[in-house]
Design a protein around this motif. Sequence first.
Motif, PDB file in Angstrom:
ATOM      1  N   ALA A  12     -62.321 -23.521  38.524  1.00 48.91           N
ATOM      2  CA  ALA A  12     -62.645 -23.484  39.949  1.00 48.91           C
ATOM      3  C   ALA A  12     -61.934 -24.608  40.694  1.00 48.91           C
ATOM      4  N   VAL A  13     -61.583 -24.330  41.940  1.00 50.13           N
ATOM      5  CA  VAL A  13     -61.021 -25.338  42.832  1.00 50.13           C
ATOM      6  C   VAL A  13     -62.086 -25.641  43.878  1.00 50.13           C
ATOM      7  N   PHE A  14     -62.429 -26.916  43.998  1.00 52.46           N
ATOM      8  CA  PHE A  14     -63.426 -27.368  44.952  1.00 52.46           C
ATOM      9  C   PHE A  14     -62.780 -28.296  45.965  1.00 52.46           C
ATOM     10  N   GLN A  15     -63.294 -28.258  47.184  1.00 47.53           N
ATOM     11  CA  GLN A  15     -62.891 -29.229  48.197  1.00 47.53           C
ATOM     12  C   GLN A  15     -64.049 -30.193  48.381  1.00 47.53           C
ATOM     13  N   ARG A  16     -63.753 -31.480  48.288  1.00 47.95           N
ATOM     14  CA  ARG A  16     -64.783 -32.486  48.548  1.00 47.95           C
ATOM     15  C   ARG A  16     -64.941 -32.648  50.043  1.00 47.95           C
ATOM     16  N   LEU A  17     -66.159 -32.604  50.488  1.00 45.97           N
ATOM     17  CA  LEU A  17     -66.466 -32.742  51.909  1.00 45.97           C
ATOM     18  C   LEU A  17     -66.946 -34.152  52.208  1.00 45.97           C
ATOM     19  N   PRO A  18     -66.757 -34.619  53.440  1.00 46.76           N
ATOM     20  CA  PRO A  18     -67.206 -35.974  53.806  1.00 46.76           C
ATOM     21  C   PRO A  18     -68.707 -36.187  53.590  1.00 46.76           C
ATOM     22  N   SER A  19     -69.480 -35.112  53.611  1.00 44.56           N
ATOM     23  CA  SER A  19     -70.928 -35.225  53.436  1.00 44.56           C
ATOM     24  C   SER A  19     -71.324 -35.545  51.994  1.00 44.56           C
ATOM     25  N   GLY A  20     -70.353 -35.480  51.064  1.00 41.80           N
ATOM     26  CA  GLY A  20     -70.662 -35.729  49.662  1.00 41.80           C
ATOM     27  C   GLY A  20     -70.806 -34.459  48.851  1.00 41.80           C
ATOM     28  N   PHE A  21     -70.894 -33.331  49.510  1.00 43.10           N
ATOM     29  CA  PHE A  21     -70.971 -32.054  48.826  1.00 43.10           C
ATOM     30  C   PHE A  21     -69.569 -31.540  48.539  1.00 43.10           C
ATOM     31  N   SER A  22     -69.481 -30.510  47.716  1.00 45.26           N
ATOM     32  CA  SER A  22     -68.209 -29.858  47.417  1.00 45.26           C
ATOM     33  C   SER A  22     -68.316 -28.382  47.754  1.00 45.26           C
ATOM     34  N   GLU A  23     -67.221 -27.832  48.253  1.00 49.53           N
ATOM     35  CA  GLU A  23     -67.179 -26.416  48.621  1.00 49.53           C
ATOM     36  C   GLU A  23     -66.223 -25.692  47.675  1.00 49.53           C
ATOM     37  N   LEU A  24     -66.668 -24.564  47.141  1.00 48.31           N
ATOM     38  CA  LEU A  24     -65.841 -23.761  46.258  1.00 48.31           C
ATOM     39  C   LEU A  24     -64.752 -23.076  47.068  1.00 48.31           C
ATOM     40  N   CYS A  25     -63.497 -23.243  46.653  1.00 49.57           N
ATOM     41  CA  CYS A  25     -62.356 -22.628  47.347  1.00 49.57           C
ATOM     42  C   CYS A  25     -61.823 -21.414  46.607  1.00 49.57           C
ATOM     43  N   GLY A  26     -61.957 -21.379  45.297  1.00 45.08           N
ATOM     44  CA  GLY A  26     -61.453 -20.251  44.524  1.00 45.08           C
ATOM     45  C   GLY A  26     -61.760 -20.393  43.055  1.00 45.08           C
ATOM     46  N   ARG A  27     -61.764 -19.252  42.346  1.00 43.32           N
ATOM     47  CA  ARG A  27     -62.024 -19.217  40.912  1.00 43.32           C
ATOM     48  C   ARG A  27     -60.843 -18.550  40.224  1.00 43.32           C
ATOM     49  N   PHE A  28     -60.512 -19.015  39.006  1.00 44.69           N
ATOM     50  CA  PHE A  28     -59.327 -18.537  38.311  1.00 44.69           C
ATOM     51  C   PHE A  28     -59.590 -18.416  36.810  1.00 44.69           C
ATOM     52  N   LYS A  29     -58.840 -17.515  36.172  1.00 42.44           N
ATOM     53  CA  LYS A  29     -58.945 -17.346  34.723  1.00 42.44           C
ATOM     54  C   LYS A  29     -58.229 -18.464  33.979  1.00 42.44           C
ATOM     55  N   LYS A  30     -57.114 -18.930  34.532  1.00 47.38           N
ATOM     56  CA  LYS A  30     -56.301 -19.942  33.856  1.00 47.38           C
ATOM     57  C   LYS A  30     -56.262 -21.237  34.657  1.00 47.38           C
ATOM     58  N   ARG A  31     -56.222 -22.333  33.937  1.00 44.99           N
ATOM     59  CA  ARG A  31     -56.134 -23.645  34.588  1.00 44.99           C
ATOM     60  C   ARG A  31     -54.846 -23.768  35.387  1.00 44.99           C
ATOM     61  N   SER A  32     -53.759 -23.239  34.854  1.00 45.88           N
ATOM     62  CA  SER A  32     -52.481 -23.348  35.556  1.00 45.88           C
ATOM     63  C   SER A  32     -52.525 -22.633  36.905  1.00 45.88           C
ATOM     64  N   ASP A  33     -53.251 -21.534  36.985  1.00 46.90           N
ATOM     65  CA  ASP A  33     -53.392 -20.833  38.267  1.00 46.90           C
ATOM     66  C   ASP A  33     -54.198 -21.673  39.256  1.00 46.90           C
ATOM     67  N   ALA A  34     -55.247 -22.319  38.756  1.00 45.56           N
ATOM     68  CA  ALA A  34     -56.065 -23.183  39.618  1.00 45.56           C
ATOM     69  C   ALA A  34     -55.256 -24.383  40.108  1.00 45.56           C
ATOM     70  N   ASP A  35     -54.451 -24.973  39.226  1.00 40.91           N
ATOM     71  CA  ASP A  35     -53.610 -26.107  39.620  1.00 40.91           C
ATOM     72  C   ASP A  35     -52.581 -25.705  40.672  1.00 40.91           C
ATOM     73  N   ALA A  36     -51.996 -24.535  40.514  1.00 37.42           N
ATOM     74  CA  ALA A  36     -51.009 -24.059  41.485  1.00 37.42           C
ATOM     75  C   ALA A  36     -51.655 -23.829  42.852  1.00 37.42           C
ATOM     76  N   TYR A  37     -52.847 -23.245  42.859  1.00 36.10           N
ATOM     77  CA  TYR A  37     -53.553 -23.009  44.125  1.00 36.10           C
ATOM     78  C   TYR A  37     -53.923 -24.336  44.784  1.00 36.10           C
ATOM     79  N   MET A  38     -54.371 -25.296  43.966  1.00 34.19           N
ATOM     80  CA  MET A  38     -54.746 -26.596  44.505  1.00 34.19           C
ATOM     81  C   MET A  38     -53.532 -27.301  45.117  1.00 34.19           C
TER      82      MET A  38
END
Length: 72
Positions: A12-38
Motif C-alpha cells: 500500500a501507498v499512504f500519504q502522511r497528513l499534517p494531522s498525524g493520520f495517513s491516507e491510503l492512496c493505492g494498493r498493489f500486488k508487487k512492491r515495485s509497482d507501489a514504489d513506481a506509483y509513489m
Amino acid sequence: MSSYQDNIRPWAVFQRLPSGFSELCGRFKKRSDADAYMSILRRGDGVFEVAFDRESATPTTGKQGDAIQARN
C-alpha cells in the motif's frame, strides 16, 4: 473488514497528513509497482510511504499510520 482485493494487494501507498493520520492512496500486488506509483506522487507535494499492510486483514483502532513501516 478486508476484501479479497485487499488481501491480494498487500503493498500500500499512504500519504502522511499534517494531522498525524495517513491516507491510503493505492494498493498493489508487487512492491515495485507501489514504489513506481509513489515516485509519481512525490513529484507533487506531500510525504508518501510504501508499506506491507498486514493490518488490512483485521479491524484497526487508532491511527492508520501506526501500522506503516516507512521506506525512504
